[in-house]
Scaffold this motif. Sequence first.
Motif, PDB file in Angstrom:
ATOM      1  N   PHE A  99       0.744  -1.113  -0.094  1.00  0.00           N
ATOM      2  CA  PHE A  99       0.022  -0.040   0.096  1.00  0.00           C
ATOM      3  C   PHE A  99       0.818   1.306  -0.077  1.00  0.00           C
ATOM      4  O   PHE A  99       0.518   2.380  -0.708  1.00  0.00           O
ATOM      5  CB  PHE A  99      -0.799   0.257   1.119  1.00  0.00           C
ATOM      6  N   VAL A 100       1.840   1.071   0.844  1.00  0.00           N
ATOM      7  CA  VAL A 100       2.900   2.334   0.840  1.00  0.00           C
ATOM      8  C   VAL A 100       4.256   1.780   0.985  1.00  0.00           C
ATOM      9  O   VAL A 100       4.537   0.617   1.032  1.00  0.00           O
ATOM     10  CB  VAL A 100       2.467   3.371   2.103  1.00  0.00           C
ATOM     11  N   ILE A 106       1.028   9.688   1.222  1.00  0.00           N
ATOM     12  CA  ILE A 106      -0.247   8.990   1.604  1.00  0.00           C
ATOM     13  C   ILE A 106      -1.190  10.161   1.845  1.00  0.00           C
ATOM     14  O   ILE A 106      -0.739  11.118   2.606  1.00  0.00           O
ATOM     15  CB  ILE A 106      -0.064   7.918   2.675  1.00  0.00           C
ATOM     16  N   ALA A 107      -2.471   9.887   1.454  1.00  0.00           N
ATOM     17  CA  ALA A 107      -3.559  10.705   1.848  1.00  0.00           C
ATOM     18  C   ALA A 107      -4.200  10.331   3.123  1.00  0.00           C
ATOM     19  O   ALA A 107      -4.614   8.983   3.480  1.00  0.00           O
ATOM     20  CB  ALA A 107      -4.530  11.134   0.722  1.00  0.00           C
ATOM     21  N   LYS A 108      -4.739  11.181   4.050  1.00  0.00           N
ATOM     22  CA  LYS A 108      -5.782  10.974   5.024  1.00  0.00           C
ATOM     23  C   LYS A 108      -6.889   9.982   4.428  1.00  0.00           C
ATOM     24  O   LYS A 108      -7.529  10.298   3.230  1.00  0.00           O
ATOM     25  CB  LYS A 108      -6.364  12.178   5.637  1.00  0.00           C
ATOM     26  N   GLY A 109      -7.062   8.716   5.083  1.00  0.00           N
ATOM     27  CA  GLY A 109      -8.358   7.863   4.706  1.00  0.00           C
ATOM     28  C   GLY A 109      -7.792   6.807   3.748  1.00  0.00           C
ATOM     29  O   GLY A 109      -8.405   5.916   3.404  1.00  0.00           O
ATOM     30  N   ALA A 110      -6.635   6.869   2.922  1.00  0.00           N
ATOM     31  CA  ALA A 110      -6.191   5.941   2.239  1.00  0.00           C
ATOM     32  C   ALA A 110      -5.538   4.828   3.178  1.00  0.00           C
ATOM     33  O   ALA A 110      -5.015   4.794   4.179  1.00  0.00           O
ATOM     34  CB  ALA A 110      -5.081   6.478   1.324  1.00  0.00           C
ATOM     35  N   THR A 111      -5.779   3.636   2.632  1.00  0.00           N
ATOM     36  CA  THR A 111      -5.405   2.351   3.291  1.00  0.00           C
ATOM     37  C   THR A 111      -3.880   2.400   3.274  1.00  0.00           C
ATOM     38  O   THR A 111      -3.143   2.608   2.402  1.00  0.00           O
ATOM     39  CB  THR A 111      -5.841   1.132   2.424  1.00  0.00           C
ATOM     40  N   ALA A 112      -3.330   2.472   4.633  1.00  0.00           N
ATOM     41  CA  ALA A 112      -2.083   2.272   4.869  1.00  0.00           C
ATOM     42  C   ALA A 112      -1.166   0.983   4.954  1.00  0.00           C
ATOM     43  O   ALA A 112      -0.316   0.454   4.381  1.00  0.00           O
ATOM     44  CB  ALA A 112      -1.527   3.046   6.050  1.00  0.00           C
ATOM     45  N   GLU A 123      -8.180  -3.571   6.948  1.00  0.00           N
ATOM     46  CA  GLU A 123      -7.679  -2.651   6.414  1.00  0.00           C
ATOM     47  C   GLU A 123      -7.525  -1.230   7.332  1.00  0.00           C
ATOM     48  O   GLU A 123      -8.265  -0.730   7.928  1.00  0.00           O
ATOM     49  CB  GLU A 123      -8.218  -2.097   4.961  1.00  0.00           C
ATOM     50  N   PRO A 125      -6.454   2.698   7.778  1.00  0.00           N
ATOM     51  CA  PRO A 125      -6.448   4.024   7.024  1.00  0.00           C
ATOM     52  C   PRO A 125      -5.438   4.950   7.528  1.00  0.00           C
ATOM     53  O   PRO A 125      -5.458   4.867   8.897  1.00  0.00           O
ATOM     54  CB  PRO A 125      -7.828   4.541   6.888  1.00  0.00           C
ATOM     55  N   ASP A 129      -2.745  13.197   6.166  1.00  0.00           N
ATOM     56  CA  ASP A 129      -1.729  13.240   4.904  1.00  0.00           C
ATOM     57  C   ASP A 129      -0.174  13.126   5.409  1.00  0.00           C
ATOM     58  O   ASP A 129       0.089  13.748   6.568  1.00  0.00           O
ATOM     59  CB  ASP A 129      -1.896  14.616   4.208  1.00  0.00           C
TER      60      ASP A 129
END
Length: 153
Positions: A99-100, A106-112, A123, A125, A129
């Motif tokens: 994912f990263v 990485i944006a807030k809310g994106a799966t890390a 998952e 998030p 950011d």
Amino acid sequence: MGREFDMEQIQALMKSVAENKIGELCLECEGFKLKIKGQCAASQAATQIPAQAAAIAVTADSAAAAAAGTIASHAKANYLTSPIVGTFYAASAPDKKPFVSPGCRIAKGATAFIVESMKVMNEVPAEMDGIVAEILVKDGEAVEYGQPIIRLE
């Protein structure tokens, strides 16, 4: 032959559901079914972690919250932490891209990342950011509740 659970194990699960503000936990294993409903809204899916228990990233000025064990912060760094005890996975499958990775935004809310707990893939998030500075655990490694997983800049 079904998995046997004693009352102490079930009470520990109930406590974990309450402490982590999980709406509902469903466990099904070899003919054994267990459903524990928390105080969160019933509309939350059992396979999702509520936002309050999701990985939390904060700055060092939140020392009081860190003392409560809900966040990890170090001078001028932000950390995404594990919301539950389980196994860390950087990608959705062994043959998939993580994912990263260090250096990526990485944006807030994106799966890390994913934490597998009780055969449920959760998952996690990002709570803010940032740029991934470092991934602190290895893929497949056991993680604890509140353990720093990713350091953001």
